[in-house]
Design a protein around this motif. Sequence first.
Motif, mmCIF file in Angstrom:
data_model
loop_
_atom_site.group_PDB
_atom_site.id
_atom_site.type_symbol
_atom_site.label_atom_id
_atom_site.label_comp_id
_atom_site.label_asym_id
_atom_site.label_seq_id
_atom_site.Cartn_x
_atom_site.Cartn_y
_atom_site.Cartn_z
ATOM 1 N N VAL A 1 0.843 -1.192 0.000
ATOM 2 C CA VAL A 1 0.000 0.000 0.000
ATOM 3 C C VAL A 1 0.881 1.246 0.000
ATOM 4 C CG1 VAL A 1 -1.699 1.309 1.312
ATOM 5 C CG2 VAL A 1 -1.869 -1.173 1.190
ATOM 6 N N VAL A 2 1.830 1.259 0.896
ATOM 7 C CA VAL A 2 2.759 2.387 0.970
ATOM 8 C C VAL A 2 4.180 1.806 0.909
ATOM 9 C CG1 VAL A 2 3.506 4.381 2.286
ATOM 10 C CG2 VAL A 2 1.142 3.571 2.481
ATOM 11 N N PRO A 3 4.786 1.832 -0.236
ATOM 12 C CA PRO A 3 6.113 1.217 -0.352
ATOM 13 C C PRO A 3 7.100 1.836 0.636
ATOM 14 C CG PRO A 3 5.221 1.738 -2.505
ATOM 15 C CD PRO A 3 4.293 2.350 -1.505
ATOM 16 N N GLY A 4 7.835 0.979 1.280
ATOM 17 C CA GLY A 4 8.887 1.436 2.167
ATOM 18 C C GLY A 4 8.402 2.121 3.438
ATOM 19 N N THR A 5 7.177 1.893 3.776
ATOM 20 C CA THR A 5 6.632 2.625 4.912
ATOM 21 C C THR A 5 7.164 2.110 6.248
ATOM 22 O OG1 THR A 5 4.613 3.231 6.051
ATOM 23 C CG2 THR A 5 4.682 1.050 5.079
ATOM 24 N N VAL A 6 7.082 2.967 7.233
ATOM 25 C CA VAL A 6 7.407 2.535 8.587
ATOM 26 C C VAL A 6 6.204 1.847 9.235
ATOM 27 C CG1 VAL A 6 9.068 4.365 8.941
ATOM 28 C CG2 VAL A 6 6.681 4.719 9.605
ATOM 29 N N LEU A 7 5.075 1.975 8.615
ATOM 30 C CA LEU A 7 3.868 1.414 9.216
ATOM 31 C C LEU A 7 3.963 -0.103 9.312
ATOM 32 C CD1 LEU A 7 0.855 3.286 7.585
ATOM 33 C CD2 LEU A 7 2.057 3.764 9.702
ATOM 34 N N ARG A 8 3.376 -0.604 10.392
ATOM 35 C CA ARG A 8 3.265 -2.050 10.506
ATOM 36 C C ARG A 8 1.846 -2.491 10.152
ATOM 37 N NH1 ARG A 8 7.436 -3.745 14.132
ATOM 38 N NH2 ARG A 8 9.278 -2.694 13.352
ATOM 39 N N HIS A 9 0.901 -1.632 10.428
ATOM 40 C CA HIS A 9 -0.482 -1.986 10.135
ATOM 41 C C HIS A 9 -1.324 -0.721 10.211
ATOM 42 C CE1 HIS A 9 -4.363 -4.216 10.429
ATOM 43 N NE2 HIS A 9 -3.696 -5.079 9.703
ATOM 44 N N PRO B 1 -4.582 -3.677 5.782
ATOM 45 C CA PRO B 1 -3.659 -4.590 5.118
ATOM 46 C C PRO B 1 -3.605 -5.917 5.856
ATOM 47 C CG PRO B 1 -2.435 -3.076 6.475
ATOM 48 C CD PRO B 1 -3.884 -2.721 6.632
ATOM 49 N N SER B 2 -2.870 -6.823 5.309
ATOM 50 C CA SER B 2 -2.677 -8.126 5.926
ATOM 51 C C SER B 2 -2.007 -7.966 7.292
ATOM 52 C CB SER B 2 -1.807 -8.967 5.008
ATOM 53 O OG SER B 2 -1.277 -10.051 5.699
ATOM 54 N N LEU C 1 -8.605 7.052 10.624
ATOM 55 C CA LEU C 1 -7.419 6.283 10.282
ATOM 56 C C LEU C 1 -6.652 5.971 11.555
ATOM 57 C CD1 LEU C 1 -5.359 5.155 8.202
ATOM 58 C CD2 LEU C 1 -4.316 7.410 8.194
ATOM 59 N N TYR C 2 -6.289 4.730 11.706
ATOM 60 C CA TYR C 2 -5.474 4.309 12.843
ATOM 61 C C TYR C 2 -4.258 3.621 12.265
ATOM 62 C CZ TYR C 2 -10.009 4.920 15.028
ATOM 63 O OH TYR C 2 -11.210 5.422 15.423
ATOM 64 N N CYS C 3 -3.085 4.060 12.658
ATOM 65 C CA CYS C 3 -1.935 3.315 12.171
ATOM 66 C C CYS C 3 -0.892 3.130 13.247
ATOM 67 C CB CYS C 3 -1.358 3.921 10.912
ATOM 68 S SG CYS C 3 -1.400 5.675 10.808
ATOM 69 N N VAL C 4 -0.136 2.084 13.043
ATOM 70 C CA VAL C 4 0.821 1.645 14.043
ATOM 71 C C VAL C 4 2.161 1.418 13.372
ATOM 72 C CG1 VAL C 4 1.410 -0.231 15.614
ATOM 73 C CG2 VAL C 4 -0.952 0.534 15.436
ATOM 74 N N ALA C 5 3.208 1.929 14.004
ATOM 75 C CA ALA C 5 4.552 1.692 13.494
ATOM 76 C C ALA C 5 5.429 1.217 14.643
ATOM 77 C CB ALA C 5 5.115 2.970 12.878
ATOM 78 N N GLY C 6 6.607 0.773 14.284
ATOM 79 C CA GLY C 6 7.532 0.287 15.296
ATOM 80 C C GLY C 6 7.961 1.414 16.211
ATOM 81 N N PRO C 7 8.496 1.083 17.380
ATOM 82 C CA PRO C 7 8.789 2.097 18.390
ATOM 83 C C PRO C 7 9.850 3.097 17.948
ATOM 84 C CG PRO C 7 9.651 -0.048 19.021
ATOM 85 C CD PRO C 7 8.807 -0.273 17.821
ATOM 86 N N SER C 8 10.665 2.735 17.015
ATOM 87 C CA SER C 8 11.727 3.672 16.665
ATOM 88 C C SER C 8 11.387 4.511 15.445
ATOM 89 C CB SER C 8 13.022 2.918 16.429
ATOM 90 O OG SER C 8 12.825 2.028 15.365
ATOM 91 N N GLN D 1 3.758 10.846 7.603
ATOM 92 C CA GLN D 1 3.876 10.806 6.154
ATOM 93 C C GLN D 1 3.196 9.556 5.605
ATOM 94 O OE1 GLN D 1 7.899 10.408 4.825
ATOM 95 N NE2 GLN D 1 7.558 11.806 3.097
ATOM 96 N N SER D 2 3.440 8.440 6.272
ATOM 97 C CA SER D 2 2.812 7.205 5.827
ATOM 98 C C SER D 2 1.296 7.274 5.977
ATOM 99 C CB SER D 2 3.338 6.019 6.636
ATOM 100 O OG SER D 2 4.687 5.802 6.341
ATOM 101 N N ALA D 3 0.872 7.896 7.044
ATOM 102 C CA ALA D 3 -0.569 8.030 7.239
ATOM 103 C C ALA D 3 -1.188 8.771 6.065
ATOM 104 C CB ALA D 3 -0.859 8.758 8.552
#
Lengths: 685, 265
Positions: free
Chosen positions: A569-577, A591-592, A646-653, A661-663
């Motif tokens: 969906v977002v190439p190279g994103t920091v998002l996990r979900h 996403p999956s 919109l709810y999104c989750v990324a890794g802690p770092s 930006q990914s959002a």
Amino acid sequence: MEESKESQKESGQAGNGQPSPESSKPRTPEQEARIPGNGGNGSSGTNVEGREEAQDNALVAETISRTVHSKDSSEIDRESSAETPPPLPPRPVNLESTDAQNTLHLSGKQARPKLQSHPTTAVSLTDISTQVNNEGIRETYPSTTGGLTSPLSVASQFNNRFGSPKSSETEDTASIKSYVPTLETGGDVESLLGEVLGNGQQDPAWRFMTAQGENQNAADELLPEDAAFEKDFQKEFKELEAINAEGTNEEAVLDAWTSRMKHFLILSAAGKPIYSRHGDDNITSGYIGIIQTIISFYQNADDTLKSFTAGDVKFVVLSKTSLYLVAISRLGESDGQLRAQLEALYMQILSTLTLPRLQTIFSNRPSSDLRRPLSGTEPLLSALADTFTRGSPPTLLSALECLRLRKSHRQVIDQTLLKTRTENLLYGLIVAGGRLVSVVRPKKHSLHPSDLQLIFNMLFETEGVKTAGGENWIPLCLPGFNNTGFLYMYVSFLSAKEDENEDESQRPSTSSSFNKEEEVAVLLISPKKESFYEMQQMRDDVVEQLQKNGSMDLIKAAVRRGRPHVTDVVPGTVLRHFLYKSKANVQFAMPSFEPHFKGLVARRKLLSIYHTLHANVHSKISHLKVHYCVSRDSISLAWTTPLFELYCVAGPSASRGALAQSANKVVQWARKEEERIFIIGGAVF
Amino acid sequence: MADSRGSAAPKPSSSVKLVLLGESAVGKSSLVLRFVNNDFQENKEPTIGAAFLTQKCNLPTRTIKFEIWDTAGQERFASLAPMYYRNAQSALVVYDLTKPTSLTKAKHWVAELQRQASPGIVIALVGNKLDLTNETSSSTGASANFAGSEDAAGESEENHAEADADADADDEETHDARKISTAEGKAYADEEGLLFFETSAKTGTNVTDVFTAIANAIPEHTLKGGRGAAAAAQGALGARGDADPSRVNLNGPRKDVGAKEGCAC
């Protein structure tokens, strides 16, 4: 509040349409404001609930629960309270790094008292579009700077583990900027503010942050192992053994019972047990008695007990039509979320009985045992309960998920349904892999998400219908549509590999081996109970047509493809979900869960993050538009507008900038793909 | 048998509507699942509403296509039953050998069918869960001794049956969970003129036999396109006419439990 302010600022900036440096300047004050805000929170020791308590004139019981809650109910709160004085990033640095102009804005500390008196105004500036002018910005600034920022915002912002390394000042600056880009979504109200984003990105600090975030991302684990939780949660769905005749294992069974993280109990107002997710009557009867006593104590005072908290366990009570539904949760869900889950269980009961029947049963004999009329419904209730315990995006968002298909392909399917529609059809649905493919419906009726949830639960979470094989004719009440009568639902599962059948007039039969993810089902709902053969004919026509025009293959291919990975969906994103809900369509896309959230426990943790975000964004008093949450394990963002959530989750770092930006990219993706990921309108007759 | 239709001229084929009735959790769906898919599932969840399935059954002279209505046993679905048995030519009324109340319920269904359903309906009374009894005879064909069970292996009810406390305790092979004797069921079936079987959907014992016997018992003249063959007596009795007319013939060439003789399943 902070978030809202930010959005306001953004809007203001957009209105200005100023070049990047300027745009970045006004934000800084807000950051600073935020920080003091935190401090204020810490000192006051309040959090969302605490605030609510103060403001809410609600019932005694509720208030009590909240106070307790604020101390130790959910882990989030616990942490926040424990670390109430959050490490305050040195403000001066911010100031230096940013412009002197900002400091000027900050000077408006007189505004504080104002804010206190009208805390809601600042928060409630929910509608970004209204705030496009410069003045709006200025007004908001003082409020932010005042450090009076409502405890809500602070709590929500830091409520997850203040100790996280992310709250460093630099991160903060970045984060502020990160909000700017979120406004850059073409076509929306916020689009007015669009240009800001590009500018923001050129800021050196921004670039630094982004780079940093990307570097660190790969290394860290979003959800570090938590052995205890994992062990407990794995046990959650195991059946309890029964207490044996001698009672020798009573203690062990009781221990097992109390160690469950989530219970659902349903009892009648007269105190008769109706349903319990865990344990049989021997175990639950005592607890049911206690609960009934507590509830009726408040009832006698003409007061309704809604929730209370004991330790880290939250109890939520829903009383409806002579029924008490009780949720007991240790999973940190909010009152509202638990109440929604109880509503769903209640809907299932209505779906089995209809409201008039339920009322008759209890008006005739208040002490009636509802288990008898409900018999056969327990698996459905348990399936719902387990879905909630595992965590369910459709339930959280009250929305449904559709199978992603090209618009033209979906149109062909819609047309097929319309063409083959028979006289007594009310709703026709094609469902694949648990997701909606197409709907045909009368113009004046739409499908209620809660009804669809019941249907999906029945079809995909329990075995009763699937393993019956063949075709099914199911009387059910769809309470969202009409809670007084039954409809009749024709269900036929088409195994993805059933192509070779259709020998003579062989009816479809369910082979026991097919994969849940590949099930395609045709559901035809009619108000006439005699119309089975009519629906059967329609099903045959639909399937034949879909096979002829190739749609069936497209559906099956889409099902096999599964959900996209977040990086698709977002190439190279920091998002996990992420979860994206379109409010207008009452549908969501995600996403999956792979590769970051494999397995039950990882998913539950992800869903817990979403629950927290959702609770904070939907808190009645806060009116947050953008909510950013840092924790030890992850950083996450919730963003609501009149059009979407919109709810999104990324890794802690990951940096806030990268997250924001990914959002934005996700929102752009959803816009672009809107007609593929959502069913817009559907086939209407 | 199963292949016969490919060889010579196609046999006449006709469809027969069959409805399953009985208390919840007696194993109706499991019987159908065994008959149609030759499969069995422990702890099957209750049927909701009704399921419609088809299965062919090849007889020497014709092919019968069963259109099976597998109904839910819960009381709240009872009002829908007439819709399913109204035009049915045959009915399977099922009870649980280990649960006396289920036979009472079965008797109610039989009475309702005799009163309301089409007059020539062929009714079979079936006592299911033979695997929970410990009768040791391995023969499935011994008439008057409807044994052929396998010892209960400690698995209890297929459905979430509210088994009697006694039945629950009967996990050891030496115990017999049977609560309704063969003679009792048989006597009632004879009295009412019903086909009678004791079956195990779990092991497959006697399952296809039930359907074959029904297929044979359907009067020729009620079949569309049916051609005169071994005349089945009017009424539900005397499958194949070679047994005591008041009794169900269980002497068919059944050898092993899972066999699909007579049916193209």
